[in-house]
Design a protein around this motif. Structure first.
Motif, PDB file in Angstrom:
ATOM      1  N   SER A  14       0.714  -1.169  -0.033  1.00 39.25           N
ATOM      2  CA  SER A  14      -0.120  -0.017  -0.067  1.00 39.25           C
ATOM      3  C   SER A  14       0.944   1.258  -0.001  1.00 39.25           C
ATOM      4  O   SER A  14       0.214   2.327  -0.195  1.00 39.25           O
ATOM      5  CB  SER A  14      -0.815  -0.130   1.162  1.00 39.25           C
ATOM      6  N   GLN A  15       2.148   1.192   0.189  1.00 36.07           N
ATOM      7  CA  GLN A  15       2.972   2.402   0.186  1.00 36.07           C
ATOM      8  C   GLN A  15       3.333   2.741  -1.459  1.00 36.07           C
ATOM      9  O   GLN A  15       3.739   3.836  -1.741  1.00 36.07           O
ATOM     10  CB  GLN A  15       4.245   1.970   1.066  1.00 36.07           C
ATOM     11  N   TYR A  16       2.969   1.764  -2.167  1.00 41.44           N
ATOM     12  CA  TYR A  16       3.020   1.957  -3.819  1.00 41.44           C
ATOM     13  C   TYR A  16       1.746   2.075  -4.260  1.00 41.44           C
ATOM     14  O   TYR A  16       1.866   3.011  -5.394  1.00 41.44           O
ATOM     15  CB  TYR A  16       3.804   0.874  -4.033  1.00 41.44           C
ATOM     16  N   ARG A  17       0.785   1.599  -4.076  1.00 34.04           N
ATOM     17  CA  ARG A  17      -0.514   1.883  -4.731  1.00 34.04           C
ATOM     18  C   ARG A  17      -1.550   1.149  -3.717  1.00 34.04           C
ATOM     19  O   ARG A  17      -1.548   0.597  -2.940  1.00 34.04           O
ATOM     20  CB  ARG A  17      -0.566   1.241  -5.810  1.00 34.04           C
ATOM     21  N   ALA A  18      -2.803   1.806  -4.219  1.00 37.09           N
ATOM     22  CA  ALA A  18      -4.241   1.160  -3.666  1.00 37.09           C
ATOM     23  C   ALA A  18      -4.158  -0.411  -4.225  1.00 37.09           C
ATOM     24  O   ALA A  18      -3.940  -0.483  -5.252  1.00 37.09           O
ATOM     25  CB  ALA A  18      -5.175   1.963  -3.965  1.00 37.09           C
ATOM     26  N   LEU A 163       8.566 -11.551  -0.959  1.00 41.42           N
ATOM     27  CA  LEU A 163       7.475 -11.419  -2.171  1.00 41.42           C
ATOM     28  C   LEU A 163       7.615  -9.983  -2.387  1.00 41.42           C
ATOM     29  O   LEU A 163       7.217  -9.802  -3.675  1.00 41.42           O
ATOM     30  CB  LEU A 163       5.970 -11.705  -1.270  1.00 41.42           C
ATOM     31  N   LEU A 164       7.671  -9.180  -1.696  1.00 41.23           N
ATOM     32  CA  LEU A 164       7.813  -7.568  -2.435  1.00 41.23           C
ATOM     33  C   LEU A 164       8.803  -7.759  -3.418  1.00 41.23           C
ATOM     34  O   LEU A 164       8.688  -6.769  -4.415  1.00 41.23           O
ATOM     35  CB  LEU A 164       8.240  -6.643  -1.012  1.00 41.23           C
ATOM     36  N   GLU A 165      10.029  -8.157  -3.218  1.00 37.01           N
ATOM     37  CA  GLU A 165      10.979  -8.261  -4.039  1.00 37.01           C
ATOM     38  C   GLU A 165      10.603  -8.987  -5.547  1.00 37.01           C
ATOM     39  O   GLU A 165      10.841  -8.603  -6.660  1.00 37.01           O
ATOM     40  CB  GLU A 165      12.267  -8.914  -3.640  1.00 37.01           C
ATOM     41  N   HIS A 166       9.745 -10.008  -5.536  1.00 33.68           N
ATOM     42  CA  HIS A 166       9.141 -10.420  -6.507  1.00 33.68           C
ATOM     43  C   HIS A 166       8.396  -9.594  -7.156  1.00 33.68           C
ATOM     44  O   HIS A 166       8.025  -9.804  -8.686  1.00 33.68           O
ATOM     45  CB  HIS A 166       8.509 -11.984  -6.308  1.00 33.68           C
ATOM     46  N   CYS A 171       7.968  -6.153 -12.144  1.00 34.80           N
ATOM     47  CA  CYS A 171       7.506  -4.742 -12.612  1.00 34.80           C
ATOM     48  C   CYS A 171       5.887  -4.396 -12.307  1.00 34.80           C
ATOM     49  O   CYS A 171       5.273  -3.994 -12.989  1.00 34.80           O
ATOM     50  CB  CYS A 171       7.918  -4.267 -13.816  1.00 34.80           C
ATOM     51  N   LEU A 172       5.389  -4.961 -11.151  1.00 36.45           N
ATOM     52  CA  LEU A 172       3.969  -4.888 -10.709  1.00 36.45           C
ATOM     53  C   LEU A 172       3.927  -3.477  -9.578  1.00 36.45           C
ATOM     54  O   LEU A 172       2.883  -3.329  -9.414  1.00 36.45           O
ATOM     55  CB  LEU A 172       3.658  -6.229  -9.972  1.00 36.45           C
ATOM     56  N   LEU A 173       5.011  -2.816  -9.447  1.00 40.00           N
ATOM     57  CA  LEU A 173       5.018  -1.857  -8.527  1.00 40.00           C
ATOM     58  C   LEU A 173       5.834  -0.641  -9.295  1.00 40.00           C
ATOM     59  O   LEU A 173       6.684  -0.978  -9.817  1.00 40.00           O
ATOM     60  CB  LEU A 173       5.829  -2.090  -7.134  1.00 40.00           C
TER      61      LEU A 173
END
Length: 176
Positions: A14-18, A163-166, A171-173
């Motif tokens: 949630s720090q990157y997007r909703a 998981l965040l690294e994946h 490029c999902l974030l």
């Protein structure tokens, strides 16, 4: 759930997007039972699915061949019914290091978890929709819940970071 895997991952994402999320989990579920629940669930569209299946299959005696067939069925179901584009397959933890398990059971279950991880990693390498997420955390007391079997909040923090690294690798974030 705030200290568990999903809570910590949602906080980071949630720090990157909703984001919208759903949790489908129940202590003790094997992959076959998760498949039953997914078949019964009303379809919805999702971009990403994170799985954490295998420990209960190991303790429940599911054979590796059957488990891999169920993993393939799970992938197809997630893609067809739920339109999942990315499926992150969390590794089975290193059960040979679980403090709650006595020897030689710990050795035996650890051997099975390593075999499942090797096979799951091979499956993921053959399909760009899949990503094998190696769940690594120190096998020290503070990384286990008081039962010596489940992860602690500290372990879930490391898992959510993996998981965040994946998410970033895929490029999902958005870039910061």
């Amino acid at each position: 759930q705030n200290d568990a895997l999903l809570g910590q991952l949602v906080s980071k994402l949630s720090q990157y997007r909703a984001i919208e999320w759903r949790l489908l989990a129940e202590t003790g579920l094997k992959t076959s039972e998760m498949l039953e629940r997914l078949h019964a669930l009303e379809a919805f569209k999702t971009d990403v699915v994170i799985t954490s299946l295998g420990v209960n299959d190991i303790t429940g005696g599911t054979r590796l061949k059957h488990w891999l067939e169920q993993q393939r069925e799970l992938k197809l179901l997630l893609q067809d019914k739920f339109q999942a584009r990315h499926i992150f397959l969390s590794s089975v933890p290193p059960m040979h290091e679980f403090p709650a398990l006595p020897q030689p059971l710990r050795w035996f279950l650890g051997r099975r978890s390593r075999a499942m991880n090797s096979a799951l990693n091979e499956q993921a390498a053959l399909d760009e929709a899949l990503a094998f997420v190696s769940v690594q955390f120190p096998m020290q007391k503070e990384f286990f819940a008081s039962d010596g079997f489940h992860p602690s909040a500290q372990a879930y923090r490391l898992w959510s970071e993996a998981l965040l690294e994946h998410f970033k690798e895929r490029c999902l974030l958005p870039q910061r």
